[in-house]
Motif scaffolding. Structure first.
Motif, PDB file in Angstrom:
ATOM      1  N   VAL A  35     -15.194 -43.456  59.466  1.00 16.81           N
ATOM      2  CA  VAL A  35     -16.083 -44.669  59.821  1.00 16.81           C
ATOM      3  C   VAL A  35     -15.171 -45.824  59.875  1.00 16.81           C
ATOM      4  O   VAL A  35     -14.690 -45.974  58.817  1.00 16.81           O
ATOM      5  CB  VAL A  35     -17.193 -44.614  59.036  1.00 16.81           C
ATOM      6  CG1 VAL A  35     -18.118 -45.745  59.405  1.00 16.81           C
ATOM      7  CG2 VAL A  35     -18.275 -43.177  59.268  1.00 16.81           C
ATOM      8  N   ALA A  90     -24.082 -45.482  60.829  1.00 15.54           N
ATOM      9  CA  ALA A  90     -22.796 -44.977  61.497  1.00 15.54           C
ATOM     10  C   ALA A  90     -22.442 -43.936  60.199  1.00 15.54           C
ATOM     11  O   ALA A  90     -21.897 -42.674  60.563  1.00 15.54           O
ATOM     12  CB  ALA A  90     -21.693 -46.102  61.306  1.00 15.54           C
ATOM     13  N   HIS A 100     -16.341 -42.521  63.963  1.00 21.21           N
ATOM     14  CA  HIS A 100     -17.361 -43.394  64.151  1.00 21.21           C
ATOM     15  C   HIS A 100     -17.077 -45.011  64.063  1.00 21.21           C
ATOM     16  O   HIS A 100     -16.480 -45.292  63.067  1.00 21.21           O
ATOM     17  CB  HIS A 100     -18.657 -43.019  63.252  1.00 21.21           C
ATOM     18  CG  HIS A 100     -19.023 -41.864  63.653  1.00 21.21           C
ATOM     19  ND1 HIS A 100     -19.875 -41.330  64.712  1.00 21.21           N
ATOM     20  CD2 HIS A 100     -18.551 -40.711  63.082  1.00 21.21           C
ATOM     21  CE1 HIS A 100     -20.061 -40.141  64.634  1.00 21.21           C
ATOM     22  NE2 HIS A 100     -19.452 -39.640  63.609  1.00 21.21           N
TER      23      HIS A 100
END
Length: 428
Positions: A35, A90, A100
């Motif tokens: 992320v 996310a 992401h």
């Protein structure tokens, strides 16, 4: 039966194992998950969130908001600059694995207050130029220069900050907006130009008359006639009485020179009258003397007397007119200052006829009041108007008649009538 129970027991244990193993797997992110570029593979949700937050915090440490206004720099870093993200969303999406991104919105903490403070720091109200008028000073006007104002457009600053925060933190360069003063030093100078100056002379040895002229000048000096306002000599100088400080001196009364309180004040009014003509004032009231006077050309005198005869003019220049009167060394000078004009004026006196005095009278006695003969005059006064130095008009202002003065001589003595003139001479 015991064999069947064992198999069943093993099956139950295996189910429990898979449930436990499934729960543990569900509490961590699969391999290859990231992320915002932070690898969270195998991390629990809580640790993954902490790791992503730390990554965002490191990013914030490397950014700054730089605002430059008129060369003055303002720098803002974390924690003054912060960011809002969709981290929770996310992280939830990352449970399926993969990379992401984070949606980020940078902002300035207490931004509205901070930007208002910057604007307030640059704000300066414009200040008009000002003048001080002191008729007694050698230079009657002193000036204070204007100061321009400035402001920083808050809307422009706010928009620039928003664009910088979301567009790569580019440097913001702004200029304040200048607000000029409405009244400038040059404008004040143009409003206090010397419009006209006129001087007449008198005998300082005639103390009563000289003192009256000086007192009238003192009362006149410092007068300000506003735009559209009317000047009145009588109202400005006041009553010509001993109580008001005036002395006895010769005056013209019914075609003769007699003693009266305030003698000489008409010379002050005449000087004002001529200065007003040359300054372009609109004359509303003036009065000629019954006899011509020696301190000004015919048709340019202005007699004042009590409440019946005044000198009045109106200021039509559209700006104040300032009067300065100087009395010194046997001269009275009236200067008028005001709005700069393209027009200038010149006076022209023309004598159209000279009237001889009648035959003299003869008075007897040592206390007889004698006087010299004086011609009478008929005259005209003109005002010539120039624009930028070019004559554009000639106006007949007035026509006047000044009476002659009959001489009063001592009575002839008998010996003179008989031709014996020896007593008139001293032999040395």
């Amino acid at each position: 039966m015991s064999g069947i129970r064992k198999i069943a027991s093993l099956a139950v244990l295996a189910g429990v194992f898979f449930i436990v193993c499934g729960f543990v797997a569900a509490g961590k992110y699969p391999a290859g998950t990231s992320v915002n570029g932070t690898d969270i593979s195998g991390l629990t949700y809580a640790r993954a969130e902490a790791a992503v937050r730390e990554g965002v915090r490191r990013e914030l440490g490397g950014v700054q908001l730089k605002i430059c206004v008129d060369g003055e720099i303002f720098l803002f870093r974390y924690p003054e600059v912060n960011v809002k993200t969709d981290m929770r969303a996310a992280l939830a999406a990352a449970k399926r694995g993969g990379a992401h991104p984070l949606s980020k919105k940078y902002y300035l903490v207490r931004g509205e207050s901070v930007l208002r403070g910057i604007c307030d720091g640059f704000y300066r109200k414009s200040e008009n130029a000002s003048l001080s008028f002191d008729a007694s000073a050698s230079e009657p006007f002193s000036y204070t220069a204007e100061r321009s104002g400035r402001y920083l457009d808050g809307t422009v600053l706010e928009r620039a900050v928003s664009e910088a925060l979301q567009g790569g933190f580019g440097e913001i360069r702004l200029q304040t907006v200048r607000t000029p003063a409405r009244v400038t030093l040059q404008k004040l100078r143009d409003m206090t130009c010397l419009l006209a100056k006129f001087t007449t002379r008198f005998n300082p040895a005639a103390t009563g008359r000289a003192g009256n002229i000086a007192l009238a000048g003192e009362k006149l000096s410092g007068t300000i006639v506003g735009a559209g306002e009317e000047f009145s000599f009588n109202r400005t100088v006041g009553d010509r009485t001993k109580k008001n400080g005036f002395s006895e001196a010769p005056i013209i009364f019914e075609g003769d020179f007699v003693s009266g309180v305030g003698g000489g004040v008409c010379q002050a009014s005449t000087t004002v009258y001529n200065a007003a003509l040359l300054a372009g004032m609109e004359i509303k009231e003036y009065h000629p003397h019954s006899l011509s006077v020696g301190y000004v050309e015919p048709s340019f005198d202005a007699m004042v007397s009590g409440k019946n005869a005044d000198l009045r003019f109106i200021n039509r220049t559209g700006a104040p007119v300032y009067m300065v009167c100087r009395v010194a060394d046997g001269a009275i000078t009236v200067s008028l200052y005001g709005k700069k004009s393209a027009y200038t004026y010149r006076r022209e006196s023309a004598v159209t006829e000279v009237v001889s005095p009648p035959e003299p009278e003869y008075a007897e006695g040592d206390n007889a009041k004698l006087r010299a003969a004086k011609d009478g005059l008929k005259s005209r006064g003109y005002l010539l108007t120039y624009k930028n130095g070019v004559l554009v008009g000639k106006k007949l202002l007035r026509k006047d008649s000044y009476a002659p003065v009959r001489a009063v001589l001592p009575a002839k003595k008998e010996e003179e009538e008989n031709g014996d003139l020896s007593s008139r001479f001293t032999i040395s």
